[in-house]
Design an enzyme around this catalytic site. Sequence first.
Site, PDB file in Angstrom:
ATOM      1  N   ILE A 118       0.822  -1.213   0.000  1.00 17.39           N
ATOM      2  CA  ILE A 118       0.000   0.000   0.000  1.00 17.39           C
ATOM      3  C   ILE A 118       0.861   1.270   0.000  1.00 17.39           C
ATOM      4  O   ILE A 118       0.399   2.329  -0.441  1.00 17.39           O
ATOM      5  CB  ILE A 118      -0.977  -0.030   1.210  1.00 17.39           C
ATOM      6  CG1 ILE A 118      -2.204   0.812   0.953  1.00 17.39           C
ATOM      7  CG2 ILE A 118      -0.292   0.370   2.508  1.00 17.39           C
ATOM      8  CD1 ILE A 118      -3.356   0.557   1.929  1.00 17.39           C
ATOM      9  N   ASN A 146      11.781  -8.750   6.880  1.00 22.88           N
ATOM     10  CA  ASN A 146      12.033  -8.131   8.184  1.00 22.88           C
ATOM     11  C   ASN A 146      11.494  -9.059   9.267  1.00 22.88           C
ATOM     12  O   ASN A 146      10.318  -9.439   9.232  1.00 22.88           O
ATOM     13  CB  ASN A 146      11.330  -6.766   8.267  1.00 22.88           C
ATOM     14  CG  ASN A 146      11.864  -5.785   7.243  1.00 22.88           C
ATOM     15  OD1 ASN A 146      13.052  -5.796   6.929  1.00 22.88           O
ATOM     16  ND2 ASN A 146      10.996  -4.945   6.702  1.00 22.88           N
ATOM     17  N   GLY A 201      12.381  -3.764  11.548  1.00 27.29           N
ATOM     18  CA  GLY A 201      11.419  -3.027  10.732  1.00 27.29           C
ATOM     19  C   GLY A 201      10.129  -3.774  10.463  1.00 27.29           C
ATOM     20  O   GLY A 201       9.296  -3.308   9.682  1.00 27.29           O
ATOM     21  N   GLN A 202       9.949  -4.941  11.097  1.00 20.59           N
ATOM     22  CA  GLN A 202       8.679  -5.654  10.874  1.00 20.59           C
ATOM     23  C   GLN A 202       7.553  -4.915  11.583  1.00 20.59           C
ATOM     24  O   GLN A 202       7.639  -4.634  12.788  1.00 20.59           O
ATOM     25  CB  GLN A 202       8.760  -7.104  11.378  1.00 20.59           C
ATOM     26  CG  GLN A 202       7.505  -7.900  11.014  1.00 20.59           C
ATOM     27  CD  GLN A 202       7.616  -9.395  11.353  1.00 20.59           C
ATOM     28  OE1 GLN A 202       8.594  -9.852  11.927  1.00 20.59           O
ATOM     29  NE2 GLN A 202       6.584 -10.128  10.977  1.00 20.59           N
ATOM     30  N   SER A 203       6.518  -4.579  10.832  1.00 13.28           N
ATOM     31  CA  SER A 203       5.375  -3.865  11.410  1.00 13.28           C
ATOM     32  C   SER A 203       4.089  -4.674  11.310  1.00 13.28           C
ATOM     33  O   SER A 203       3.150  -4.439  12.063  1.00 13.28           O
ATOM     34  CB  SER A 203       5.198  -2.501  10.735  1.00 13.28           C
ATOM     35  OG  SER A 203       4.953  -2.669   9.361  1.00 13.28           O
ATOM     36  N   HIS A 245       5.938 -12.120   5.664  1.00 19.48           N
ATOM     37  CA  HIS A 245       5.883 -11.624   4.294  1.00 19.48           C
ATOM     38  C   HIS A 245       7.277 -11.371   3.760  1.00 19.48           C
ATOM     39  O   HIS A 245       8.187 -11.052   4.514  1.00 19.48           O
ATOM     40  CB  HIS A 245       5.038 -10.346   4.188  1.00 19.48           C
ATOM     41  CG  HIS A 245       5.445  -9.273   5.152  1.00 19.48           C
ATOM     42  ND1 HIS A 245       5.054  -9.288   6.472  1.00 19.48           N
ATOM     43  CD2 HIS A 245       6.201  -8.175   4.997  1.00 19.48           C
ATOM     44  CE1 HIS A 245       5.557  -8.226   7.099  1.00 19.48           C
ATOM     45  NE2 HIS A 245       6.274  -7.531   6.228  1.00 19.48           N
ATOM     46  N   HIS A 250       9.176  -8.955   0.941  1.00 18.63           N
ATOM     47  CA  HIS A 250       9.044  -7.789   0.064  1.00 18.63           C
ATOM     48  C   HIS A 250       9.804  -8.084  -1.237  1.00 18.63           C
ATOM     49  O   HIS A 250      10.979  -8.466  -1.195  1.00 18.63           O
ATOM     50  CB  HIS A 250       9.698  -6.547   0.691  1.00 18.63           C
ATOM     51  CG  HIS A 250       9.074  -6.068   1.964  1.00 18.63           C
ATOM     52  ND1 HIS A 250       8.224  -4.970   2.017  1.00 18.63           N
ATOM     53  CD2 HIS A 250       9.182  -6.493   3.240  1.00 18.63           C
ATOM     54  CE1 HIS A 250       7.863  -4.758   3.285  1.00 18.63           C
ATOM     55  NE2 HIS A 250       8.422  -5.667   4.046  1.00 18.63           N
TER      56      HIS A 250
HETATM   57  P1  5GP Z   1       7.053  -4.773   7.350  1.00 14.21           P
HETATM   58  O1  5GP Z   1       7.373  -3.392   7.827  1.00 14.21           O
HETATM   59  O2  5GP Z   1       6.252  -5.545   8.381  1.00 14.21           O
HETATM   60  O3  5GP Z   1       8.229  -5.548   6.834  1.00 14.21           O
HETATM   61  O4  5GP Z   1       6.141  -4.593   6.093  1.00 14.21           O
HETATM   62  C1  5GP Z   1       4.764  -4.395   6.162  1.00 14.21           C
HETATM   63  C2  5GP Z   1       4.342  -3.787   4.855  1.00 14.21           C
HETATM   64  O5  5GP Z   1       2.932  -3.877   4.784  1.00 14.21           O
HETATM   65  C3  5GP Z   1       4.716  -2.311   4.716  1.00 14.21           C
HETATM   66  O6  5GP Z   1       5.564  -2.136   3.596  1.00 14.21           O
HETATM   67  C4  5GP Z   1       3.374  -1.617   4.557  1.00 14.21           C
HETATM   68  O7  5GP Z   1       3.396  -0.558   3.628  1.00 14.21           O
HETATM   69  C5  5GP Z   1       2.463  -2.747   4.104  1.00 14.21           C
HETATM   70  N1  5GP Z   1       1.066  -2.576   4.490  1.00 14.21           N
HETATM   71  C6  5GP Z   1       0.618  -2.178   5.714  1.00 14.21           C
HETATM   72  N2  5GP Z   1      -0.734  -2.143   5.715  1.00 14.21           N
HETATM   73  C7  5GP Z   1      -1.133  -2.546   4.478  1.00 14.21           C
HETATM   74  C8  5GP Z   1      -2.418  -2.722   3.873  1.00 14.21           C
HETATM   75  O8  5GP Z   1      -3.475  -2.513   4.468  1.00 14.21           O
HETATM   76  N3  5GP Z   1      -2.442  -3.145   2.583  1.00 14.21           N
HETATM   77  C9  5GP Z   1      -1.280  -3.402   1.882  1.00 14.21           C
HETATM   78  N4  5GP Z   1      -1.427  -3.798   0.604  1.00 14.21           N
HETATM   79  N5  5GP Z   1      -0.075  -3.246   2.426  1.00 14.21           N
HETATM   80  C10 5GP Z   1       0.013  -2.833   3.703  1.00 14.21           C
END
Ligand code: 5GP
Length: 114
Positions: free
Chosen positions: A33, A87, A93-95, A100, A102
């Site tokens: 997103i 992540n 940086g995992q949120s 998942h 990337h």
């Molecule tokens: P992380 O930070 O956990 O490695 O990556 C999480 C990713 O999920 C981020 O890049 C963020 O932009 C994406 N993301 C968060 N919420 C949503 C959502 O509602 N839809 C989509 N398609 N991506 C999301």
Amino acid sequence: MSDQNCLFCKIVSGQIPATIIEKNDRVTAFNDITPQAPIHVLIIPNQHFTTMAQVAENDLKLVGEIIEMADKLAKQLGVQSYRTNINTGADAGQSVFHAHLHLLGGRAFAWPPG
Ligand code: 5GP
Ligand code: ZN
């Protein structure tokens, strides 16, 4: 199998919309997103695991299927060179705590990462 409070489980089930690039019975790929590159696809197991390490512990083959999907999509999307990123944990940086990978492409990337 799925966590009713998990954002990505809701994307897999269709409760929350996303631009799905490809989906099979084990893996789903959809556009991030907040894209950080012209191509930014998230590739996830359909089943809920909090981290990719958890996937590896429970279903090692599924890790390979996720990487295989990334390479297939990169080729489909026309990039020879791409970055994959996993992540694991908040400090990395995992949120979103549904595993998942990337897939980033369409521009050059610096190394080391920030
Ligand atoms: P992380 O930070 O956990 O490695 O990556 C999480 C990713 O999920 C981020 O890049 C963020 O932009 C994406 N993301 C968060 N919420 C949503 C959502 O509602 N839809 C989509 N398609 N991506 C999301
Ligand atoms: Zn989940």
